[in-house]
Design an enzyme around this catalytic site. Structure first.
Site, PDB file in Angstrom:
ATOM      1  N   GLY A  15       0.842  -1.077   0.008  1.00 59.56           N
ATOM      2  CA  GLY A  15       0.088  -0.106   0.028  1.00 59.56           C
ATOM      3  C   GLY A  15       0.844   1.386   0.036  1.00 59.56           C
ATOM      4  O   GLY A  15       0.312   2.407  -0.060  1.00 59.56           O
ATOM      5  N   GLU A  64       4.732  -5.640   2.692  1.00 58.30           N
ATOM      6  CA  GLU A  64       4.629  -6.420   1.676  1.00 58.30           C
ATOM      7  C   GLU A  64       4.373  -5.561   0.338  1.00 58.30           C
ATOM      8  O   GLU A  64       3.546  -5.713  -0.553  1.00 58.30           O
ATOM      9  CB  GLU A  64       3.282  -7.339   1.764  1.00 58.30           C
ATOM     10  N   ARG A 124       3.970  -2.421  -5.371  1.00 59.98           N
ATOM     11  CA  ARG A 124       3.732  -1.160  -6.329  1.00 59.98           C
ATOM     12  C   ARG A 124       5.060  -0.183  -6.169  1.00 59.98           C
ATOM     13  O   ARG A 124       5.599  -0.070  -6.828  1.00 59.98           O
ATOM     14  CB  ARG A 124       2.613  -0.323  -5.782  1.00 59.98           C
ATOM     15  N   ARG A 162      -5.414  -0.117 -15.186  1.00 64.17           N
ATOM     16  CA  ARG A 162      -5.642   0.847 -14.194  1.00 64.17           C
ATOM     17  C   ARG A 162      -6.598   1.966 -14.405  1.00 64.17           C
ATOM     18  O   ARG A 162      -7.390   2.491 -13.557  1.00 64.17           O
ATOM     19  CB  ARG A 162      -4.447   1.319 -13.560  1.00 64.17           C
ATOM     20  N   CYS A 165     -13.509  -2.760 -27.942  1.00 58.31           N
ATOM     21  CA  CYS A 165     -14.815  -2.360 -27.969  1.00 58.31           C
ATOM     22  C   CYS A 165     -15.482  -2.177 -26.648  1.00 58.31           C
ATOM     23  O   CYS A 165     -16.716  -2.606 -26.124  1.00 58.31           O
ATOM     24  CB  CYS A 165     -15.844  -3.530 -28.761  1.00 58.31           C
ATOM     25  N   GLU A 166     -14.817  -1.129 -25.962  1.00 58.09           N
ATOM     26  CA  GLU A 166     -15.402  -0.672 -24.665  1.00 58.09           C
ATOM     27  C   GLU A 166     -14.915   0.795 -24.644  1.00 58.09           C
ATOM     28  O   GLU A 166     -13.612   0.976 -24.796  1.00 58.09           O
ATOM     29  CB  GLU A 166     -14.744  -1.540 -23.233  1.00 58.09           C
TER      30      GLU A 166
HETATM   31  C1  PLP Z   1      -2.165  -6.157  -3.176  1.00 55.34           C
HETATM   32  C2  PLP Z   1      -1.500  -6.647  -1.906  1.00 55.34           C
HETATM   33  C3  PLP Z   1      -0.023  -6.047  -1.324  1.00 55.34           C
HETATM   34  C4  PLP Z   1       0.637  -5.186  -2.289  1.00 55.34           C
HETATM   35  O1  PLP Z   1       0.036  -4.037  -2.569  1.00 55.34           O
HETATM   36  P1  PLP Z   1       0.945  -2.727  -3.188  1.00 55.34           P
HETATM   37  O2  PLP Z   1       0.070  -1.783  -3.328  1.00 55.34           O
HETATM   38  O3  PLP Z   1       1.440  -3.274  -4.487  1.00 55.34           O
HETATM   39  O4  PLP Z   1       2.108  -2.291  -2.292  1.00 55.34           O
HETATM   40  C5  PLP Z   1       0.401  -6.692  -0.375  1.00 55.34           C
HETATM   41  N1  PLP Z   1      -0.331  -7.202   0.510  1.00 55.34           N
HETATM   42  C6  PLP Z   1      -1.286  -7.778   0.395  1.00 55.34           C
HETATM   43  C7  PLP Z   1      -2.306  -8.646   1.181  1.00 55.34           C
HETATM   44  C8  PLP Z   1      -2.255  -7.173  -0.840  1.00 55.34           C
HETATM   45  O5  PLP Z   1      -3.413  -7.783  -1.078  1.00 55.34           O
END
Ligand code: PLP
Length: 416
Positions: A231, A269, A272, A307, A338-339
């Site tokens: 995130g 985790e 992005r 996105r 076609c969207e």
């Molecule tokens: C999607 C997701 C991430 C990665 O999110 P980013 O926005 O790519 O950093 C990490 N953990 C879980 C559980 C996710 O669903």
């Protein structure tokens, strides 16, 4: 402010595009490595620190292997993602298995690999045990703070989110897991997506540190690792703020020293933030059309990058060789699906485009190729890696019509 540059000269990208054909995604190895090293350094104060790279962001085994060699783990949420981690040489507790609505075979595969299994619900304690036929020694729970946090636009309000166990369930989850034989415990959460405000992520750390203390008081269980999820946002717009890993590391360190009095490992985790800015979708203008509005139709479609269509997300677009020309033409930059939402940009000011111009769509290194699909018979394109030494290697070939048709049966097959 972030400067939207492209790591290959205009001449070289034109020659390369001519040779291999467009469109394609290309990832910048040096920049991915540099980002990973910055993240590691910012959290080097924490002994067990790791980032489990969210495989879904860029599920290419070459990239996952490269990140593994830098010490990152893998965050997987499905059987194919577990297999990518395994192929990339990431196994055991270097895998965080953060799934939801999990099928039995995925619990089994994660257990077989020795992954940390991150349970999404209190009922999954029994479900995982039943599926595996044993209970793992190390277990994690995904926490959903509910009304305590506000969430953000992409991931939504935690109260509305399908993920995670509630505040009133969390201590019981650890108690029940301990009764089943778990001896080591991890606490996970994921409350934001593409968050550009570093203080929100620091608040997530505060929330988990305080929950670690609460769980210890209520159950006597010492959590050994907290995982703050992904995130961390990236500046898709040139004027967007960039989250500073260094500041994030320093502020979480300060909180840790204030709130935690034993060796607690910290992890993320991030997907992005690791690879997003290092990826580019290189496409060519196929047609320029003047209707009620002006359209630049590319040879890429939302199957290559959905996105913008899915979230109205902004992706910066540059035109090699025309960077310094006046951006005095307004276009909807479209694909050929076609969207009508198959658009990379709406009302975007660009230099005047001509058929055959190359365009670079920036920040496609995460949730780009991986979100692709085959609607309208659109095939997914190749992925390349720009190596540190300047060479370019193919890391995924483009799909062919044969790939697309492979699962269809020419003749109906009798089933019952
Ligand atoms: C999607 C997701 C991430 C990665 O999110 P980013 O926005 O790519 O950093 C990490 N953990 C879980 C559980 C996710 O669903």
């Amino acid at each position: 402010m972030s400067v939207k540059s492209f790591p290959i000269s205009d001449e070289a990208i034109n020659a390369f595009a001519e040779k291999v054909g467009t469109p394609f995604h290309i990832y910048d190895e040096s920049r991915i490595i540099e980002t990973a090293e910055r993240i590691k350094k910012a959290f080097s104060w924490n002994d067990g620190f790791t980032n489990y790279f969210a495989v879904k962001a860029l599920p290419n085994v070459n990239i996952v292997r490269m990140l593994g060699s830098l010490g990152f783990g893998a965050d997987c949420s499905s059987l194919p993602e577990l297999i990518i981690a395994e192929k990339a040489g990431i196994t055991g507790e270097r895998i965080m298995f953060s799934s939801n609505d999990t099928p039995d075979e995925e619990f089994r595969k994660a257990y077989e690999l020795g992954a940390i299994i991150n349970l999404d619900d209190i009922t999954h304690i029994d479900a995982a045990e039943r599926a595996i036929g044993a209970f793992p020694e190390i277990i994690s729970f995904r926490y959903n703070p509910g009304p305590e946090r506000t969430g953000n636009a992409i991931i939504g309000n935690p109260v509305e989110a399908k993920y995670g166990v509630t505040h009133s369930q969390i201590a019981d989850c650890y108690r029940l897991a301990a009764e089943k034989g778990a001896r080591r415990f991890v606490l996970h959460t994921m409350v934001a997506s593409n968050e550009l405000d570093g203080s929100y992520i620091v608040e997530t750390a505060r929330m988990l540190f305080s929950l670690v203390r609460e769980i210890r008081e209520k159950t006597g269980i010492m959590i050994e690792r907290v995982d703050l999820g992904g995130g961390v946002g990236i500046p898709y717009r040139p004027e967007d703020n960039e989250v500073s890993f260094e500041q994030l590391g320093a502020e979480i360190h300060k909180l840790y020293d204030e709130m935690i009095d034993y060796p607690l490992a910290v992890s993320f985790e991030m997907g992005r933030a690791v690879t997003g800015p290092s990826g580019y979708l290189v496409s060519r203008v196929r047609h320029v059309c003047h209707k009620y509005k002006d359209y630049a139709g590319l040879d890429a479609t939302m199957a290559d990058l959905m996105r913008p269509a899915m979230y109205g997300a902004y992706h910066h677009i540059t035109v090699p060789g025309k960077e310094d020309l006046p951006h005095d033409h307004m276009y909807d930059v479209t694909g050929s699906l076609c969207e009508n939402n198959d658009k990379f940009a709406i009302d975007r000011m660009l230099p005047e485009l001509r058929c055959g111009d190359l365009v670079i769509i920036h920040d496609t290194g995460a949730h780009g190729h991986s979100m692709g699909f085959n609607y309208n018979g659109k095939l997914r394109h190749a992925e390349y890696l720009l190596r540190k030494d300047g060479s370019i290697v193919r890391i995924r070939r483009a799909e062919t019509v044969d790939d697309y048709l492979r699962t269809q049966l020419d003749e109906p097959e009798a089933v019952i």
